[in-house]
Each structure stands twice: as C-alpha cells, then as structure tokens.
Design an enzyme around this catalytic site. Structure first.
Site, PDB file in Angstrom:
ATOM      1  N   THR A 161       0.850  -1.116   0.087  1.00 41.35           N
ATOM      2  CA  THR A 161       0.228  -0.058  -0.059  1.00 41.35           C
ATOM      3  C   THR A 161       0.926   1.281   0.115  1.00 41.35           C
ATOM      4  O   THR A 161       0.523   2.450   0.490  1.00 41.35           O
ATOM      5  CB  THR A 161      -1.012  -0.028   1.331  1.00 41.35           C
ATOM      6  OG1 THR A 161       0.023  -0.022   2.457  1.00 41.35           O
ATOM      7  CG2 THR A 161      -2.029  -1.126   1.053  1.00 41.35           C
ATOM      8  N   ARG A 163       3.854   2.703  -2.487  1.00 36.44           N
ATOM      9  CA  ARG A 163       3.836   2.962  -4.074  1.00 36.44           C
ATOM     10  C   ARG A 163       4.452   1.856  -5.085  1.00 36.44           C
ATOM     11  O   ARG A 163       5.111   1.076  -4.624  1.00 36.44           O
ATOM     12  CB  ARG A 163       4.949   4.240  -4.254  1.00 36.44           C
ATOM     13  CG  ARG A 163       4.581   5.374  -3.336  1.00 36.44           C
ATOM     14  CD  ARG A 163       3.179   6.012  -4.265  1.00 36.44           C
ATOM     15  NE  ARG A 163       2.722   7.208  -4.109  1.00 36.44           N
ATOM     16  CZ  ARG A 163       1.607   7.516  -3.024  1.00 36.44           C
ATOM     17  NH1 ARG A 163       0.845   6.582  -2.835  1.00 36.44           N
ATOM     18  NH2 ARG A 163       1.316   8.855  -2.836  1.00 36.44           N
ATOM     19  N   GLU A 192       0.292   2.514 -13.083  1.00 36.60           N
ATOM     20  CA  GLU A 192      -0.960   2.765 -12.474  1.00 36.60           C
ATOM     21  C   GLU A 192      -1.874   3.562 -13.312  1.00 36.60           C
ATOM     22  O   GLU A 192      -1.388   4.654 -13.448  1.00 36.60           O
ATOM     23  CB  GLU A 192      -0.817   3.281 -11.026  1.00 36.60           C
ATOM     24  CG  GLU A 192      -2.087   2.771 -10.264  1.00 36.60           C
ATOM     25  CD  GLU A 192      -1.440   3.423  -8.685  1.00 36.60           C
ATOM     26  OE1 GLU A 192      -1.802   4.514  -8.297  1.00 36.60           O
ATOM     27  OE2 GLU A 192      -0.601   2.518  -7.967  1.00 36.60           O
ATOM     28  N   HIS A 211      -5.628   1.930  -5.873  1.00 40.66           N
ATOM     29  CA  HIS A 211      -5.241   2.756  -4.924  1.00 40.66           C
ATOM     30  C   HIS A 211      -6.346   3.652  -4.092  1.00 40.66           C
ATOM     31  O   HIS A 211      -6.360   4.966  -4.464  1.00 40.66           O
ATOM     32  CB  HIS A 211      -4.518   3.936  -5.866  1.00 40.66           C
ATOM     33  CG  HIS A 211      -3.373   4.694  -5.216  1.00 40.66           C
ATOM     34  ND1 HIS A 211      -2.285   5.141  -5.895  1.00 40.66           N
ATOM     35  CD2 HIS A 211      -3.423   5.197  -3.914  1.00 40.66           C
ATOM     36  CE1 HIS A 211      -1.762   5.870  -4.817  1.00 40.66           C
ATOM     37  NE2 HIS A 211      -2.224   5.782  -3.806  1.00 40.66           N
TER      38      HIS A 211
HETATM   39  P1  NAP Z   1       6.452   8.157   7.018  1.00 37.60           P
HETATM   40  O1  NAP Z   1       5.881   8.413   8.278  1.00 37.60           O
HETATM   41  O2  NAP Z   1       7.588   9.152   6.310  1.00 37.60           O
HETATM   42  O3  NAP Z   1       7.302   6.819   6.787  1.00 37.60           O
HETATM   43  C1  NAP Z   1       8.159   6.170   5.762  1.00 37.60           C
HETATM   44  C2  NAP Z   1       9.177   5.372   6.507  1.00 37.60           C
HETATM   45  O4  NAP Z   1      10.101   4.722   5.415  1.00 37.60           O
HETATM   46  C3  NAP Z   1      10.070   6.419   7.293  1.00 37.60           C
HETATM   47  O5  NAP Z   1       9.953   6.023   8.531  1.00 37.60           O
HETATM   48  C4  NAP Z   1      11.605   5.710   6.927  1.00 37.60           C
HETATM   49  O6  NAP Z   1      12.084   5.580   7.946  1.00 37.60           O
HETATM   50  C5  NAP Z   1      11.240   4.480   5.865  1.00 37.60           C
HETATM   51  N1  NAP Z   1      12.301   4.551   4.796  1.00 37.60           N
HETATM   52  C6  NAP Z   1      12.396   5.364   3.927  1.00 37.60           C
HETATM   53  N2  NAP Z   1      13.472   4.990   2.887  1.00 37.60           N
HETATM   54  C7  NAP Z   1      13.753   3.710   3.528  1.00 37.60           C
HETATM   55  C8  NAP Z   1      14.501   2.921   2.943  1.00 37.60           C
HETATM   56  N3  NAP Z   1      15.310   3.076   1.682  1.00 37.60           N
HETATM   57  N4  NAP Z   1      14.879   1.753   3.530  1.00 37.60           N
HETATM   58  C9  NAP Z   1      13.847   1.619   4.604  1.00 37.60           C
HETATM   59  N5  NAP Z   1      13.200   2.290   5.211  1.00 37.60           N
HETATM   60  C10 NAP Z   1      13.094   3.510   4.597  1.00 37.60           C
HETATM   61  O7  NAP Z   1       5.456   7.977   5.658  1.00 37.60           O
HETATM   62  P2  NAP Z   1       4.051   7.412   6.123  1.00 37.60           P
HETATM   63  O8  NAP Z   1       2.932   8.405   6.158  1.00 37.60           O
HETATM   64  O9  NAP Z   1       4.004   6.121   6.914  1.00 37.60           O
HETATM   65  O10 NAP Z   1       3.776   6.790   4.366  1.00 37.60           O
HETATM   66  C11 NAP Z   1       4.627   6.094   3.777  1.00 37.60           C
HETATM   67  C12 NAP Z   1       4.248   5.863   2.313  1.00 37.60           C
HETATM   68  O11 NAP Z   1       2.854   5.258   2.154  1.00 37.60           O
HETATM   69  C13 NAP Z   1       4.162   7.482   1.693  1.00 37.60           C
HETATM   70  O12 NAP Z   1       5.209   7.883   1.306  1.00 37.60           O
HETATM   71  C14 NAP Z   1       3.170   7.012   0.626  1.00 37.60           C
HETATM   72  O13 NAP Z   1       3.950   6.911  -0.640  1.00 37.60           O
HETATM   73  C15 NAP Z   1       2.498   5.667   1.016  1.00 37.60           C
HETATM   74  N6  NAP Z   1       1.053   5.966   1.093  1.00 37.60           N
HETATM   75  C16 NAP Z   1       0.172   5.248   0.395  1.00 37.60           C
HETATM   76  C17 NAP Z   1      -1.254   5.615   0.432  1.00 37.60           C
HETATM   77  C18 NAP Z   1      -2.219   4.907  -0.461  1.00 37.60           C
HETATM   78  O14 NAP Z   1      -3.234   5.359  -0.716  1.00 37.60           O
HETATM   79  N7  NAP Z   1      -1.900   3.622  -0.630  1.00 37.60           N
HETATM   80  C19 NAP Z   1      -1.620   6.594   1.322  1.00 37.60           C
HETATM   81  C20 NAP Z   1      -0.853   7.134   2.150  1.00 37.60           C
HETATM   82  C21 NAP Z   1       0.648   7.063   1.920  1.00 37.60           C
HETATM   83  P3  NAP Z   1      13.638   5.894   8.416  1.00 37.60           P
HETATM   84  O15 NAP Z   1      13.981   6.948   7.598  1.00 37.60           O
HETATM   85  O16 NAP Z   1      13.621   5.928  10.000  1.00 37.60           O
HETATM   86  O17 NAP Z   1      14.131   4.580   7.872  1.00 37.60           O
END
Ligand code: NAP
Length: 245
Positions: A161, A163, A192, A211
């Site tokens: 869920t 990207r 997508e 999505h």
């Molecule tokens: P978030 O709070 O920024 O969490 C993303 C986490 O990913 C961060 O804590 C980061 O942790 C980790 N990360 C980043 N790059 C990484 C890597 N190379 N290896 C391992 N860990 C990594 O974001 P969120 O709000 O949870 O959302 C996450 C993603 O979900 C969004 O970016 C979006 O693309 C997706 N999303 C999708 C939907 C949908 O409709 N399906 C809805 C909302 C969001 P560290 O930096 O601490 O490692």
C-alpha cells in the site's frame, strides 16, 4: 492532496520557486485499515470465495475448501517504520501476530512494544506476510525484486500500500507464476492503472485494488481541507502549513 510525492519533480519545482505541500498524518489510519483489509482478504482468500460462489462451484461445506492462513502466530514483516508502518503494527498486535520491522534508522536486535527490529534479509526470510510502508524514492525503487523475492517463503504474501515502484512488477509476476511467492495484495502498482490484460490481473493469488488506501469519507475530507489550507497559504505568500522541503 497526498502524503507521497514521488510523482513530483521536487528539484525542478524548487528551481522555479513553486511551493509544494502535502497531507501527512491524516491518511495514516485509513491506509493502515486498507493494509489490514488486504492482509485478511488474501490470508482468507476472500475474493476467491466470492468468485467460487458466483461461478456456481459451491456445492456444500467441505473440510478442505479454500483453506487459508491463520493470523494468530503468523509473522508480519513491516518495511518502513514510519506513521503507517507503526499503525499497521498496532492492528497486527490485536491479532496476536509476531511482528518484525525494518527501516533505515532502526537497529537490528532492538525491540519496541513487542516489535522486533531486524535487517531486511531476516525480515524477508522469516515473515509470512511482508507489508511495504516506505516512500518511493531512489533508495526504495524496486527494493522488492527477483533477489529479494527469492529470500521470501514460498507461502508468503506480499502487501503493497506504499507505491508501485517499490516492487519490480515483472519479478513479482514471475515469482507468483513460478511458486516462489504464495500471493500478493496490491493497492498500488507500476504502472498505475495496470492495463486490463496485465498478467498480474489473471492470477488467482494476486489481489489488486485501485489505489484506495486513503479512500474513506473522513480522511478525504481532512485531506481536502489540508490541501486548501496549503493553497490559501501559498497564494497569500505565507509558509505552507504542510510543506515538502
Ligand atoms: P513516513 O511516516 O515518512 O514513513 C516512511 C518510513 O519509511 C520512514 O519512517 C523511513 O524510516 C522509511 N524509509 C524511507 N526510506 C527507506 C529505505 N530506503 N529503507 C528502509 N526504510 C526507509 O510515511 P507514511 O506516512 O508512513 O507513508 C509511507 C508511504 O505510504 C508514503 O510515502 C506514500 O507513498 C504511501 N502512502 C500510500 C497511500 C495509499 O493510498 N496507498 C496512502 C498514504 C501513504 P527511516 O528514515 O527512519 O528509516
């Protein structure tokens, strides 16, 4: 009107002085709920069950029809220990799952509230369900590929869920076709939308939805007002309340 902004060329916008805002936080629970819907639906083969009835195949109750995976005692591996990853862990704890997590900043061998942090390979090897919650960027593009899929259990289910670009779609299709992976449930894909004749859509062990992670009435209303606040701040030359920097 999203938290993820991999579809925007941030550097090009900055160069032109275009302000960028997003809507973090308000999508967390809706997306975690959808993640769990996909996890349960694939574990218990819900869509297959619906099709079984629609196709007129259901004759009677049978002890071995449409057997799935019990969540209690199964291991969930969460990749990306951010807002949504943590909200998914909260739900999994309620189902008595063993929870592993991996993020760039987590330290393997440490634990937090019953969640064990591990390295990526250990997470992939030990999990019955792997759920992706990282943003799509250069470091996460095709993080799930032929090599990482080969580390997973042949019965494991991959849930995305986050990207579409985090997963190599060709490698995923082949892994499902060849029995390298048990199943997948995707809210996001690459491309997508998927074309209707995409091989993933013909596989019984692939569940794909369009999505809809944040698609609840409540969350979309919150996202709309956050976006409007960002726009009003932008046109009145104020700092955006939620700015992508
Ligand atoms: P978030 O709070 O920024 O969490 C993303 C986490 O990913 C961060 O804590 C980061 O942790 C980790 N990360 C980043 N790059 C990484 C890597 N190379 N290896 C391992 N860990 C990594 O974001 P969120 O709000 O949870 O959302 C996450 C993603 O979900 C969004 O970016 C979006 O693309 C997706 N999303 C999708 C939907 C949908 O409709 N399906 C809805 C909302 C969001 P560290 O930096 O601490 O490692």
């Amino acid at each position: 009107m999203a938290v993820g902004y991999n579809n925007i060329d941030v550097a090009a916008a900055k160069e032109r002085g275009i302000k960028l805002g997003n809507t973090p936080g308000v999508l967390t629970d809706a997306t975690a709920d959808l993640t769990f819907s996909l996890l349960l639906a694939s574990a218990r083969r819900l869509i297959e069950g619906v099709e079984y009835i629609r196709e007129g195949k259901w004759q009677t109750w049978h002890p071995s029809v449409l057997l799935g995976v019990e969540l209690r005692g199964s291991t969930l591996g969460i990749i990306g220990w951010g807002r949504i990853g943590k909200a998914v862990a909260k739900r999994a704890a309620g189902f008595d799952m063993r929870i592993l997590a991996y993020s760039r900043s987590t330290t393997p061998s440490e634990s937090e509230d019953g969640v064990q942090f591990v390295d990526l390979n250990t997470l992939l090897r030990e999990s019955d369900f792997v759920s992706l919650h990282v943003p799509q960027n250069e470091s996460t593009y095709h993080m799930i590929n032929r090599e990482t899929l080969a580390l997973m259990k042949p019965t494991a289910i991959l849930i995305n869920t986050a990207r579409g670009g985090v997963v190599d779609p060709l490698a995923l299709t082949e892994a499902l076709q060849q029995g390298v992976l048990g199943g997948t449930a995707l809210d996001v894909t690459d491309p997508e939308p998927l074309p209707p004749d995409h091989p993933l859509l013909s596989l019984k062990n692939a569940l794909v939805v369009p999505h809809i992670g944040s698609a609840t009435h409540q969350t979309r209303a919150l996202m709309s007002s956050m976006s409007a606040d960002n726009l009003i701040a932008g046109v009145t030359n104020q700092p955006l309340p939620n700015s992508i920097s």
